[in-house]
Design a protein around this motif. Structure first.
Motif, short mmCIF file in Angstrom:
data_model
loop_
_atom_site.label_atom_id
_atom_site.label_comp_id
_atom_site.label_asym_id
_atom_site.label_seq_id
_atom_site.Cartn_x
_atom_site.Cartn_y
_atom_site.Cartn_z
N THR A 116 45.36 43.98 40.97
CA THR A 116 44.32 42.96 41.11
C THR A 116 43.15 43.46 40.47
O THR A 116 42.82 44.72 40.60
N PRO A 117 42.30 42.65 39.82
CA PRO A 117 41.03 42.95 39.36
C PRO A 117 40.04 43.50 40.37
O PRO A 117 40.08 42.94 41.68
N TRP A 118 39.12 44.33 40.00
CA TRP A 118 38.31 44.69 41.22
C TRP A 118 37.33 43.46 41.99
O TRP A 118 37.36 43.76 43.20
N MET A 119 36.95 42.63 41.40
CA MET A 119 36.46 41.44 41.79
C MET A 119 37.28 40.58 42.77
O MET A 119 36.76 39.98 43.67
N ASP A 120 38.41 40.88 42.79
CA ASP A 120 39.21 40.21 43.66
C ASP A 120 39.91 40.68 44.96
O ASP A 120 40.82 40.63 45.29
N LEU A 121 39.27 42.06 45.00
CA LEU A 121 39.52 42.65 46.36
C LEU A 121 39.58 42.08 47.58
O LEU A 121 38.32 41.14 47.64
N PRO A 122 40.43 41.92 48.48
CA PRO A 122 40.09 41.01 49.79
C PRO A 122 38.70 41.52 50.31
O PRO A 122 38.50 42.79 50.43
N GLU A 123 38.29 40.66 51.35
CA GLU A 123 36.97 41.04 51.91
C GLU A 123 37.10 42.14 53.14
O GLU A 123 36.16 42.67 53.34
N GLN A 124 38.22 42.34 53.38
CA GLN A 124 38.71 43.42 54.37
C GLN A 124 37.97 44.71 53.94
O GLN A 124 37.97 45.48 54.86
N PHE A 125 37.89 44.91 52.65
CA PHE A 125 37.88 46.13 52.04
C PHE A 125 36.24 46.34 51.89
O PHE A 125 35.84 47.42 51.47
N SER A 130 32.46 45.29 50.15
CA SER A 130 32.26 44.89 48.78
C SER A 130 33.13 45.57 47.62
O SER A 130 33.21 46.88 47.62
N TRP A 131 33.60 44.81 46.75
CA TRP A 131 34.23 45.45 45.62
C TRP A 131 33.34 46.21 44.54
O TRP A 131 33.98 47.67 44.22
N LYS A 132 32.05 46.16 44.79
CA LYS A 132 31.34 47.14 43.87
C LYS A 132 30.88 48.40 44.41
O LYS A 132 31.16 49.43 43.92
N GLY A 133 30.95 48.27 46.06
CA GLY A 133 30.80 49.53 46.69
C GLY A 133 32.10 50.37 46.23
O GLY A 133 32.01 51.71 46.20
N VAL A 134 33.32 49.81 46.49
CA VAL A 134 34.55 50.48 46.38
C VAL A 134 34.74 51.32 44.96
O VAL A 134 34.90 52.29 44.68
N HIS A 135 34.37 50.29 43.96
CA HIS A 135 34.13 50.90 42.53
C HIS A 135 33.32 51.78 42.49
O HIS A 135 33.64 52.96 41.51
N ASN A 136 32.08 51.66 42.87
CA ASN A 136 31.18 52.81 42.67
C ASN A 136 31.49 54.13 43.25
O ASN A 136 31.32 55.05 42.70
N ARG A 137 32.33 54.15 44.50
CA ARG A 137 32.68 55.49 44.98
C ARG A 137 33.63 55.98 44.19
O ARG A 137 33.73 57.13 44.04
N LEU A 138 34.69 55.15 43.67
CA LEU A 138 35.66 55.52 42.78
C LEU A 138 35.06 56.32 41.48
O LEU A 138 35.28 57.50 41.20
N ARG A 139 33.97 55.67 41.14
CA ARG A 139 33.32 56.44 39.71
C ARG A 139 32.45 57.62 40.27
O ARG A 139 32.62 58.59 39.53
N ILE A 140 32.12 57.88 41.35
CA ILE A 140 31.18 59.04 41.93
C ILE A 140 32.21 59.98 42.24
O ILE A 140 32.01 61.04 41.71
N TRP A 141 33.31 59.74 42.82
CA TRP A 141 34.24 60.58 43.18
C TRP A 141 34.95 61.25 41.79
O TRP A 141 35.37 62.41 41.71
#
Length: 72
Positions: free
Chosen positions: A42-51, A53-64
């Protein structure tokens, strides 16, 4: 992710208090979101709301990725 899987990787993750700002969202939820994204394609922007903000998840992946967390 099972509790046994989480118990193995939790000690490898950084402290939940980042250098700036407030406390990070729960690491387990972020790991689950990253796994969901790559498992389903799935595209980042289509992550289910249960996870969260998709931006927060993506940013954490980039930081890590940048700080070497993923290479541990």
């Amino acid at each position: 992710m099972t509790d046994a899987q989480w118990a193995r990787i939790e000690p490898l993750l950084p402290d939940r208090a980042p250098r700036r700002g407030g406390r990070w969202r729960d690491h387990r939820q972020v790991i689950d979101a990253i796994a969901f994204k790559y498992r389903t394609g799935t595209p980042w922007m289509d992550l289910p709301e249960q996870f969260g903000s998709w931006k927060g998840v993506h940013n954490r992946l980039r930081i890590w990725a940048a700080d070497g967390t993923w290479s541990a």
